[in-house]
Every structure is written in C-alpha cells, then in structure tokens.
Enzyme design. Structure first.
Site, PDB file in Angstrom:
ATOM      1  N   HIS A   1      16.980  72.587  75.782  1.00  0.00           N
ATOM      2  CA  HIS A   1      18.076  72.242  76.691  1.00  0.00           C
ATOM      3  C   HIS A   1      18.513  73.507  77.409  1.00  0.00           C
ATOM      4  O   HIS A   1      18.698  74.554  76.767  1.00  0.00           O
ATOM      5  CB  HIS A   1      19.282  71.709  75.905  1.00  0.00           C
ATOM      6  CG  HIS A   1      19.144  70.299  75.418  1.00  0.00           C
ATOM      7  ND1 HIS A   1      18.107  69.878  74.637  1.00  0.00           N
ATOM      8  CD2 HIS A   1      19.942  69.210  75.605  1.00  0.00           C
ATOM      9  CE1 HIS A   1      18.261  68.578  74.362  1.00  0.00           C
ATOM     10  NE2 HIS A   1      19.373  68.154  74.936  1.00  0.00           N
TER      11      HIS A   1
ATOM     12  N   ASP B   1      18.946  60.378  76.842  1.00  0.00           N
ATOM     13  CA  ASP B   1      19.661  61.381  76.041  1.00  0.00           C
ATOM     14  C   ASP B   1      20.270  60.771  74.770  1.00  0.00           C
ATOM     15  O   ASP B   1      19.701  60.900  73.694  1.00  0.00           O
ATOM     16  CB  ASP B   1      20.730  62.077  76.895  1.00  0.00           C
ATOM     17  CG  ASP B   1      21.060  63.491  76.429  1.00  0.00           C
ATOM     18  OD1 ASP B   1      20.383  63.998  75.524  1.00  0.00           O
ATOM     19  OD2 ASP B   1      22.006  64.097  76.980  1.00  0.00           O
ATOM     20  N   ASP B   2      21.423  60.121  74.912  1.00  0.00           N
ATOM     21  CA  ASP B   2      22.135  59.528  73.763  1.00  0.00           C
ATOM     22  C   ASP B   2      22.640  58.140  74.182  1.00  0.00           C
ATOM     23  O   ASP B   2      23.843  57.940  74.393  1.00  0.00           O
ATOM     24  CB  ASP B   2      23.318  60.424  73.378  1.00  0.00           C
ATOM     25  CG  ASP B   2      22.857  61.833  73.053  1.00  0.00           C
ATOM     26  OD1 ASP B   2      22.271  62.028  71.978  1.00  0.00           O
ATOM     27  OD2 ASP B   2      23.055  62.730  73.891  1.00  0.00           O
TER      28      ASP B   2
ATOM     29  N   HIS C   1      13.405  62.547  76.760  1.00  0.00           N
ATOM     30  CA  HIS C   1      14.613  63.251  76.318  1.00  0.00           C
ATOM     31  C   HIS C   1      15.532  62.243  75.647  1.00  0.00           C
ATOM     32  O   HIS C   1      16.298  61.537  76.312  1.00  0.00           O
ATOM     33  CB  HIS C   1      15.282  63.912  77.531  1.00  0.00           C
ATOM     34  CG  HIS C   1      16.510  64.717  77.209  1.00  0.00           C
ATOM     35  ND1 HIS C   1      17.002  65.682  78.066  1.00  0.00           N
ATOM     36  CD2 HIS C   1      17.348  64.710  76.142  1.00  0.00           C
ATOM     37  CE1 HIS C   1      18.090  66.226  77.529  1.00  0.00           C
ATOM     38  NE2 HIS C   1      18.323  65.643  76.369  1.00  0.00           N
TER      39      HIS C   1
ATOM     40  N   GLU D   1      22.508  72.574  81.537  1.00  0.00           N
ATOM     41  CA  GLU D   1      23.285  71.325  81.503  1.00  0.00           C
ATOM     42  C   GLU D   1      24.735  71.732  81.780  1.00  0.00           C
ATOM     43  O   GLU D   1      25.265  71.490  82.860  1.00  0.00           O
ATOM     44  CB  GLU D   1      23.142  70.649  80.131  1.00  0.00           C
ATOM     45  CG  GLU D   1      23.976  69.385  79.969  1.00  0.00           C
ATOM     46  CD  GLU D   1      24.001  68.850  78.521  1.00  0.00           C
ATOM     47  OE1 GLU D   1      23.684  69.612  77.591  1.00  0.00           O
ATOM     48  OE2 GLU D   1      24.366  67.673  78.343  1.00  0.00           O
TER      49      GLU D   1
ATOM     50  N   HIS E   1      17.696  61.833  71.807  1.00  0.00           N
ATOM     51  CA  HIS E   1      18.071  62.301  70.465  1.00  0.00           C
ATOM     52  C   HIS E   1      18.208  61.067  69.585  1.00  0.00           C
ATOM     53  O   HIS E   1      19.010  60.173  69.906  1.00  0.00           O
ATOM     54  CB  HIS E   1      19.408  63.035  70.505  1.00  0.00           C
ATOM     55  CG  HIS E   1      19.418  64.206  71.437  1.00  0.00           C
ATOM     56  ND1 HIS E   1      19.267  65.497  71.016  1.00  0.00           N
ATOM     57  CD2 HIS E   1      19.539  64.270  72.798  1.00  0.00           C
ATOM     58  CE1 HIS E   1      19.312  66.318  72.051  1.00  0.00           C
ATOM     59  NE2 HIS E   1      19.478  65.592  73.151  1.00  0.00           N
TER      60      HIS E   1
HETATM   61  N1  HPA Z   1      23.126  68.476  75.131  1.00  0.00           N
HETATM   62  C1  HPA Z   1      22.994  69.255  74.064  1.00  0.00           C
HETATM   63  N2  HPA Z   1      22.836  68.770  72.858  1.00  0.00           N
HETATM   64  C2  HPA Z   1      22.798  67.457  72.691  1.00  0.00           C
HETATM   65  C3  HPA Z   1      22.938  66.607  73.758  1.00  0.00           C
HETATM   66  C4  HPA Z   1      23.095  67.134  75.048  1.00  0.00           C
HETATM   67  O1  HPA Z   1      23.231  66.449  76.074  1.00  0.00           O
HETATM   68  N3  HPA Z   1      22.860  65.354  73.249  1.00  0.00           N
HETATM   69  C5  HPA Z   1      22.675  65.462  71.923  1.00  0.00           C
HETATM   70  N4  HPA Z   1      22.651  66.747  71.576  1.00  0.00           N
HETATM   71 ZN    ZN Z   2      19.862  66.114  75.123  1.00  0.00          ZN
END
Ligand code: HPA
Ligand code: ZN
Length: 342
Positions: free
Chosen positions: A202, A283-284, A22, A205, A24
């Site tokens: 996703h 994630d990021d 996971h 969350e 991006h």
């Molecule tokens: N959630 C949804 N979209 C996203 C996320 C996330 O954590 N990170 C980058 N795009």
């Molecule tokens: Zn994500």
C-alpha cells in the site's frame, strides 16, 4: 471503440469474468457473521444488532476504519471461523463472476488472540480447495504485513510463514500509512524476495507520492495498492506509465475513508486515460458498501465510465495479476469472448 449491447451496464458488467487484486480477507467480515462469531467465541462487542454494527461504518480517515476493522477481526478464533470468512467471500466471487482473486491475509492481526498460523491456514485452505473443486475458483494469497508494527516482528512472521510458503504468491504491506514509511521495511522486502515472494505494498493512499517512489525504489515492489496520490508528482506519473506499474485502486474505499471528498472527484478514469495500468478493487467490501461489481457501478454512475473504459479496467486486472503468462492469456481470451458475446 463503441461496445454495442442490449444489456444494462450492470448486467453487462456482471457477466464479464473479472479479477480482484486488492482485497483484505478481514474486510469481508459481514455484520451478521461478526455477531454470530462473537457470540460463539464469547467475545464482548459494543454492538448487539446488525443495524448497530452497520451504523458504525462511518469513517473520517484510514485510522478510524482500522480501529473497527481490528476489533472485527478479534472474533476470529478457530479453524471453522477462518473457513466461513473465506467461504463467504469466495461465494461472492462466484456470484459476481470474479474468476481470479488475490487475497491479502494478515496473520499478525490474529496472533495476539492466540491464533496460530496452522489454525488460520487450515480454515482458509479448506474453503479455497472447496471453491476450486466446486466451481473452478482461482485464488492467490498475499501475506500482508502490518506497518504499524516494527520490522523485527514482521521478520519473525515471515519466518513463521516458511512452512506455508507454497500457499503464498506475494507479500504486501497494509495498515496505518502515515508515520510508517516504506523504508522501515527494507530488510523485510529483501528477505521475502530472496525467498521467492512477489511483492506489492500500500502506498499513496493517505501517504504522499514519495511513499510510492520509495516502495518502488527501496522495496522494489512490482505493483502498488491504491497509489492515487501519484497525481501529485509528474515525474512519478511518467514513470508509472512508462514502466506500466499497476495500481490496485479501490473507489468505494477511497470515498468512505475520505481520500476523495466524493466519487465525482475520483481520479481513476483520468489515470486510465493517461495510460496507467489501473485496476478496480473492493479493499474491504463489508465495510465500504460494495463488492467488486458495485465499485464498477459507482464509477459508471458518478464518473460516466463507459463500457470501453470498464473493459480496459477488467483487462488490466488480469494483466496486473500475479498469474503466470499462460493463465493471463487464457483469462484475457475468455474476457474477450465474453465481451463479444454480450
Ligand atoms: N489501507 C491500509 N490498510 C488497510 C486498508 C487500507 O485501505 N484496508 C485494510 N487494511
Ligand atoms: Zn487495502
């Protein structure tokens, strides 16, 4: 099982071969790269120093992060920009022993800036081929759609991707979860599945547990990105355990975006010990204060995660990957040998 080792937790964890599921690619854009690309492409930003950019990494929720994330991605224009973005992350994979990475790319983010699929893919592919040749990096790309857009736009993007189908293993669904339920994308997922894409989305969350149910039942996804809100629904929890549906959980992301108040509240180890197929991911990482290893380290520090739990989480990442069965067996064997040698 007690794992004996002379190494510190950090050394031990760093040495294990790992998978990341996971991630991006736009979330790996580091402040220095953002500033240098903005300068090169003559794009005005409200920041002029690395410190100013990093000071903006304070988020109240998902949307406040997405605003900065899309602003950041607006500096990516030509092929070499995409090459550098991908190569920066793949070098991190090498450094952190992430032997297999499943990477979400989001062409809909770049299209309004006039960036074509071809430009983006040439840059990404050049970096991936180089990393494969130079150190055997394994990469699978996920074509990730933006759920704040409408489904017809997503179907158009899926059509554009036809010429690049061999580059993608799966589709995904990201961006603002609230007000954009999975059912909005039923036709997109059906079309992608009929073209042979595997699937993730996703869900759970910021959105409710029933978005996880709908992702499974309406979109037919194979795994769930985040999914931590599953604890609100016992029937769902039991289903995830019984069917071994993978959750790609991102601890640092969840605390940075206030999904949990602090790391000591995070439920990942509880889910693991209940028998869910949970995995750790970043994630990021450029925005959330750490790559994959740092996500494991924070669980060790704040939740007293044991080496045995960490090893199960790493094993789960290979099991939950979109790799074929032969590659899964091979990586799990390499992991087992590395754990024994440590
Ligand atoms: N959630 C949804 N979209 C996203 C996320 C996330 O954590 N990170 C980058 N795009
Ligand atoms: Zn994500």
């Amino acid at each position: 099982m007690q794992i004996e080792s002379q190494k510190t937790f950090s050394e031990w964890l760093s040495d294990l071969p790992k998978a990341e599921l996971h991630l991006h690619i736009d979330g790996t854009l580091q402040a220095h790269r953002l500033l240098s690309l903005a300068k090169k492409n003559d794009i005005a930003l409200p920041y002029s120093t690395q410190e100013q950019v990093e000071a903006a990494y304070q988020f109240e929720n998902l949307q406040s992060f997405l605003d900065l994330y899309y602003l950041g991605a607006s500096v990516l224009i030509d092929e070499s920009d995409f090459y550098h973005l991908m190569m920066d992350y793949l070098l991190k994979c090498k450094e952190q022993n992430i032997v297999h990475a499943e990477i979400m790319i989001e062409p809909q983010t770049y299209a309004p800036n006039g960036v074509s699929f071809v430009t983006m893919m040439r840059g990404f592919d050049r970096a991936i081929e180089q990393a494969q040749q130079e150190w055997g990096q394994s990469v699978a790309l996920i074509l990730s759609f933006l759920r704040h857009l409408d489904e017809d736009q997503c179907l158009e993007t899926l059509e554009q991707a036809r010429a690049f189908k061999q580059s993608f293993v799966a589709i995904g669904l990201a961006s603002a979860e609230r007000d954009n339920p999975p059912a909005k994308f039923a036709r997109l997922y059906r079309a992608a599945q009929s073209q042979g894409y595997r699937t993730t989305a996703h869900a759970g969350e910021e959105g409710p547990a029933n978005f996880i149910w709908d992702s499974l039942r309406v979109l037919n996804v194979e795994r769930i990105d985040h999914g931590v809100r599953c604890v609100d629904d016992t029937a769902l929890l039991n289903h995830l355990i019984k069917q071994q549906v993978a959750l790609t959980v991102c601890p640092l992301s969840n605390t940075k975006l206030c999904v949990f108040d602090d790391m000591s509240q995070h439920n990942i180890l509880d889910l693991l010990d209940r028998g869910l197929l949970v995995t750790v991911n970043s994630d990021d990482p450029a925005y959330f204060g750490g790559y994959l290893n740092e996500n494991f380290l924070t669980l060790h520090e704040h939740l007293s995660m044991t080496r045995e739990q960490a090893l199960r989480l790493v094993e789960n990442s290979f099991k939950a990957s979109f790799l074929n069965d032969g590659d899964k067996v091979r990586y799990l064997e390499e992991l087992s040998q590395a754990a024994k040698a440590s």
